[in-house]
Scaffold this motif. Structure first.
Motif, short mmCIF file in Angstrom:
data_model
loop_
_atom_site.label_atom_id
_atom_site.label_comp_id
_atom_site.label_asym_id
_atom_site.label_seq_id
_atom_site.Cartn_x
_atom_site.Cartn_y
_atom_site.Cartn_z
N ASN A 1 0.69 -1.12 -0.01
CA ASN A 1 0.19 0.46 -0.03
C ASN A 1 0.37 1.07 0.34
O ASN A 1 0.26 2.65 -0.46
CB ASN A 1 -1.02 0.25 1.26
CG ASN A 1 -1.51 -1.40 1.35
OD1 ASN A 1 -2.40 -1.67 -0.01
ND2 ASN A 1 -2.79 -1.25 2.10
N LEU A 2 2.39 1.06 0.31
CA LEU A 2 3.29 2.50 0.76
C LEU A 2 3.49 2.66 -0.52
O LEU A 2 3.59 4.11 -1.10
CB LEU A 2 3.89 2.39 1.83
CG LEU A 2 4.78 3.07 2.69
CD1 LEU A 2 3.91 4.47 2.56
CD2 LEU A 2 5.87 2.92 3.33
N TYR A 3 4.14 1.77 -1.51
CA TYR A 3 4.88 1.12 -2.17
C TYR A 3 3.30 2.01 -3.64
O TYR A 3 3.94 3.10 -4.19
CB TYR A 3 4.85 0.11 -3.20
CG TYR A 3 5.94 0.32 -4.02
CD1 TYR A 3 6.97 0.41 -4.51
CD2 TYR A 3 4.85 0.04 -5.78
CE1 TYR A 3 7.43 0.51 -5.71
CE2 TYR A 3 5.39 -0.42 -6.41
CZ TYR A 3 6.64 0.44 -6.72
OH TYR A 3 7.31 0.13 -8.27
N HIS A 4 2.05 1.99 -3.69
CA HIS A 4 1.00 2.29 -4.56
C HIS A 4 0.88 3.69 -4.45
O HIS A 4 1.08 4.81 -4.68
CB HIS A 4 0.22 1.19 -3.87
CG HIS A 4 -1.22 2.35 -4.70
ND1 HIS A 4 -2.24 3.19 -4.73
CD2 HIS A 4 -1.62 1.74 -6.46
CE1 HIS A 4 -2.82 3.46 -5.30
NE2 HIS A 4 -2.48 2.09 -6.13
N GLU A 5 1.51 4.68 -2.56
CA GLU A 5 1.13 6.11 -2.20
C GLU A 5 2.44 6.07 -3.32
O GLU A 5 2.48 7.36 -3.94
CB GLU A 5 0.95 5.65 -1.33
CG GLU A 5 -0.28 5.57 -0.27
CD GLU A 5 -0.28 5.49 1.23
OE1 GLU A 5 0.39 6.46 2.11
OE2 GLU A 5 -1.04 4.50 1.78
N VAL A 6 3.24 6.19 -2.60
CA VAL A 6 4.88 6.89 -3.44
C VAL A 6 4.61 6.63 -4.84
O VAL A 6 5.15 7.90 -5.26
CB VAL A 6 5.73 5.71 -2.98
CG1 VAL A 6 7.30 6.61 -3.75
CG2 VAL A 6 5.90 5.88 -1.02
N THR B 1 4.09 -15.63 1.36
CA THR B 1 4.22 -14.83 1.52
C THR B 1 4.19 -14.24 0.60
O THR B 1 5.54 -13.91 -0.04
CB THR B 1 5.02 -15.57 2.49
OG1 THR B 1 5.14 -16.35 3.98
CG2 THR B 1 4.70 -13.92 3.92
N ASN B 2 3.35 -13.23 0.45
CA ASN B 2 2.97 -12.48 0.24
C ASN B 2 4.48 -11.07 0.33
O ASN B 2 4.50 -10.69 1.43
CB ASN B 2 2.12 -11.63 -0.17
CG ASN B 2 2.04 -10.37 -1.59
OD1 ASN B 2 2.60 -9.87 -1.09
ND2 ASN B 2 0.79 -10.52 -2.28
N PRO B 3 5.50 -10.64 -0.49
CA PRO B 3 6.38 -9.66 -0.19
C PRO B 3 5.46 -8.15 0.44
O PRO B 3 6.54 -7.40 1.10
CB PRO B 3 7.18 -9.27 -1.07
CG PRO B 3 6.21 -9.31 -2.05
CD PRO B 3 5.78 -11.23 -2.14
N ALA B 4 4.55 -7.77 0.44
CA ALA B 4 3.32 -7.40 1.06
C ALA B 4 2.99 -6.76 1.94
O ALA B 4 2.65 -6.19 2.22
CB ALA B 4 2.78 -6.71 -0.73
N LEU C 1 14.39 6.47 -2.03
CA LEU C 1 14.93 4.45 -1.72
C LEU C 1 14.31 3.90 -1.01
O LEU C 1 14.89 3.04 -1.53
CB LEU C 1 15.55 5.45 -0.39
CG LEU C 1 16.86 3.99 0.40
CD1 LEU C 1 17.33 4.63 -0.38
CD2 LEU C 1 17.10 5.29 1.91
N PHE C 2 13.12 3.69 -0.88
CA PHE C 2 12.06 3.25 -0.46
C PHE C 2 11.72 2.50 -1.96
O PHE C 2 11.39 0.95 -1.91
CB PHE C 2 10.94 3.62 0.27
CG PHE C 2 9.11 2.88 0.53
CD1 PHE C 2 9.62 1.53 1.16
CD2 PHE C 2 8.50 2.67 -0.40
CE1 PHE C 2 8.37 0.75 1.48
CE2 PHE C 2 7.14 2.22 -1.05
CZ PHE C 2 7.66 0.95 0.30
N LYS C 3 11.39 3.13 -2.64
CA LYS C 3 10.95 2.81 -3.55
C LYS C 3 11.86 2.39 -4.49
O LYS C 3 11.17 0.95 -4.93
CB LYS C 3 10.30 3.90 -4.71
CG LYS C 3 9.28 3.79 -6.28
CD LYS C 3 9.20 5.15 -6.98
CE LYS C 3 9.09 4.79 -8.30
NZ LYS C 3 8.20 5.81 -9.48
#
Length: 236
Positions: A65-70, A228-231, A83-85
């Motif tokens: 979800n955070l990746y989607h926001e970014v 396991t989903n990496p998300a 960096l996170f992206k």
């Protein structure tokens, strides 16, 4: 103060070389102050944006979800967001490979984040070399103008039979203005360079710490079962 010994009057009486030195120092000072204001605003904004993102990151939001926001954020991303992206995108991409070991996944992820960290550090250091250069060379440029002006003043003094202080004072005064302008350009540049370098170093350390903490979270994800989903949601 009379017009003859005013700053403008002394500038107009100065030799062509001393005038060129003064104009150069004035231009360097104006450019330095422009960069000082720009860098101050940029670094303060970068620090604030990184704090906001890291608070969001540690709030317990799912990484996907955070990746989607970014990725859908309007406007420029902060250093921490980039960096996170970069890290999460590479982690998800490599982990899709059926034969990818956790070590291979983390190695690729870490390399991607290191490249992103290097790019962000380079952005933060924009204009700092120029400020360092101005702080280093401005006093010498001003001193060169002063030496040249005083030399001309004494040469002119030697050509007259009766020398008085009134005759040599304007030449020495116009020469000393060059030194004053050199210091005027150098002092703010040196102070700002030291201040901004400390800020950049602090931001870089914060980014490096974030990268290490994020890597630890992704490492736990990589060591989990393949299904396991990496998300999955990250926690403490």
């Amino acid at each position: 103060m009379s017009a003859e010994i005013s700053f403008f009057g002394l500038f107009m009486q100065a030799s062509l070389l001393v005038k060129a030195v003064m104009i150069m120092l004035l231009a360097m000072s104006v450019i330095s102050w422009t960069m000082i204001f720009q860098r101050s605003s940029a670094l303060n904004s970068a620090s604030k944006q990184s704090r906001v993102f890291e608070d969001r990151f540690w709030s317990g939001v799912e990484l996907s979800n955070l990746y989607h926001e970014v990725t859908h954020k309007v406007g420029d991303l902060s250093a921490s967001e980039n960096l996170f992206k970069a890290g999460f995108k590479e982690f998800a991409r490599v982990r899709k490979g059926s034969n990818s070991s956790p070590e291979a996944v983390m190695d690729a992820t870490y390399r991607s984040m290191r490249v992103s960290l290097s790019r962000e550090t380079e952005k933060l250091e924009t204009h700092l070399p120029f400020l360092a250069t101005v702080g280093s060379i401005s006093p010498y440029i001003g001193l060169f103008g002063t030496v040249w002006g005083i030399m001309n003043a004494f040469i002119a003094l030697g050509e007259v039979q009766q020398a008085t202080l009134a005759m040599v004072a304007p030449g020495i005064a116009e020469a000393l203005i060059a030194t004053a302008m050199g210091l005027f350009a150098a002092i703010p540049a040196v102070i700002s360079y030291n201040r901004f370098s400390h800020k950049v170093e602090k931001l870089e350390n914060n980014l490096h710490n974030f990268m290490e903490e994020f890597s630890a979270i992704l490492h736990r994800q990589a060591m989990s079962k393949p299904a396991t989903n990496p998300a999955n949601q990250h926690g403490a």
